[in-house]
Design an enzyme around this catalytic site. Structure first.
Site, mmCIF file in Angstrom:
data_model
loop_
_atom_site.group_PDB
_atom_site.id
_atom_site.type_symbol
_atom_site.label_atom_id
_atom_site.label_comp_id
_atom_site.label_asym_id
_atom_site.label_seq_id
_atom_site.Cartn_x
_atom_site.Cartn_y
_atom_site.Cartn_z
ATOM 1 N N GLU A 1 25.491 14.792 74.101
ATOM 2 C CA GLU A 1 24.571 13.893 73.444
ATOM 3 C C GLU A 1 25.487 13.310 71.999
ATOM 4 O O GLU A 1 26.328 14.116 71.605
ATOM 5 C CB GLU A 1 23.424 14.474 72.696
ATOM 6 N N ASP B 1 14.223 21.325 74.427
ATOM 7 C CA ASP B 1 14.917 20.292 73.434
ATOM 8 C C ASP B 1 15.600 19.324 74.393
ATOM 9 O O ASP B 1 16.438 18.502 74.027
ATOM 10 C CB ASP B 1 16.223 20.728 72.668
#
Length: 350
Positions: free
Chosen positions: A56, A229
């Site tokens: 990410e 998450d």
């Protein structure tokens, strides 16, 4: 020049400040930035998912500084001798784009995650909270325990992990780092959460898990749900969420990645920043169950990089590197190709 903070320097910085002090200062820094939430340019992280993990990029900016973090999440990494989460980040000047800081963020991400949990618990947990259950005793566990012990008055940790060696590691580290903190091993989740004021879940498996089910929840608990998450990864049974008051960091991201991904898009949540800014209620009564559906947001990394840059400068830590070329003649970039050859020749001669 750009200040560079590697892992050893980050460890020195934290040691100079004191680990528990740094956790508290970081929680304060994150809270201060959350209070000025409208000033930031915000977006959900850009994620590249695979069957085994995710990589990410997480950006955030105000009018003075821009920050981003590169971070991964690969639960199987521990079997390869690698950390599940690894990260680095950049803090840059908005007016020029100049990279002010290049820093390791693997250690710092663990610190900021615990600091964010602390920030939320200060606003949401009962003031008389003294016992915390830690479900998942991996790389993040000690940071959570120390933050809550030092700054929230937690006196006892009851720990459980499906891997007994992880709990061994946690108990060994906490015995040295916080000898005044009572740490007890539980045989399972049910035993760990019984009588807990705060329950922190920090499991790593990328799966739709139900670590906490409604029958385990007691009135007045604060649930610090950290492990869920990314899409397809949860820790709480949906009915736990339905019966609680749920708080989020950045709702568009949490709807996709958090435990609330299990629920309809109109399921009500409260923005944590509004609570911190005095615009919304946190806990409304002592017996209310509160949930911090924590997925990690880029603003927390912005705050971390900002604090690291300030402390490193004050302490004279880190080294300066030429991350981008010097601009004696800003219209002649080509000259740096010749300069590079000259530098290599000098190194070979030496």
């Amino acid at each position: 020049m750009t200040r560079f903070i590697d892992v050893a320097t980050m460890a020195d910085l934290v040691a100079e400040c004191g680990l528990e002090t740094f956790l508290g200062d970081l929680a304060d820094a994150i809270a201060a930035d959350f209070v000025r939430w409208p000033e930031f340019d915000k977006s959900a992280r850009v994620a590249s998912h695979s069957e085994v993990g995710v990589i990410e990029l997480m950006p955030a900016a105000d009018r003075q500084r821009y920050a981003f973090k590169y971070v991964n999440g690969h639960p199987a990494n521990t079997r390869r001798g690698l950390y599940t989460v690894m990260a680095f980040g950049v803090l840059a000047d908005v007016d020029t784009g100049w990279p002010v800081l290049l820093s390791e963020l693997t250690l710092a991400t663990a610190l900021r995650t615990a600091a964010t949990s602390l920030m939320a618990a200060r606003a949401l947990a009962r003031p008389d909270a003294r016992r915390m259950a830690l479900i998942g005793n991996g790389a993040q566990a000690e940071f959570q325990a120390l933050a809550f012990h030092a700054h929230l008055g937690i006196e006892e940790i009851v720990a459980f992990d499906v891997d007994p060696a992880a709990t061994d590691k946690l108990m060994r580290n906490l015995a040295q780092a916080a000898p005044g903190l009572r740490v007890r091993r539980a045989a399972g989740t049910r035993e760990a959460v019984r009588g807990a004021d705060i329950v922190t879940t920090i499991t790593a498996d990328k799966t739709r898990a139900t670590i906490l089910t409604p029958d385990l929840i007691e009135p007045g608990m604060h649930l610090n749900a950290v492990g869920g998450d990314c899409p397809g990864k949860t820790e709480l049974h949906a009915d736990v969420l339905r019966a609680a008051r749920v708080f989020v960091e950045y709702e568009p991201q949490t709807r996709i990645e958090g435990d609330i991904q299990q629920l309809p898009a109109d399921f009500p949540v409260v923005d944590l920043w509004r609570v911190l800014a005095g615009q919304a209620e946190g806990r409304q009564r002592a017996d209310q169950v509160t949930v911090f559906d924590s997925v990690g947001f880029a603003l927390e990394d912005f705050s971390t990089l900002r604090l690291v840059a300030a402390r490193a400068e004050a302490l004279g830590l880190g080294e300066t590197i030429e991350l981008v070329p010097s601009a004696d003649d800003p219209k002649d970039l080509f000259r740096h190709t010749r300069r590079g050859r000259a530098r290599r020749a000098l190194r070979r001669a030496a």
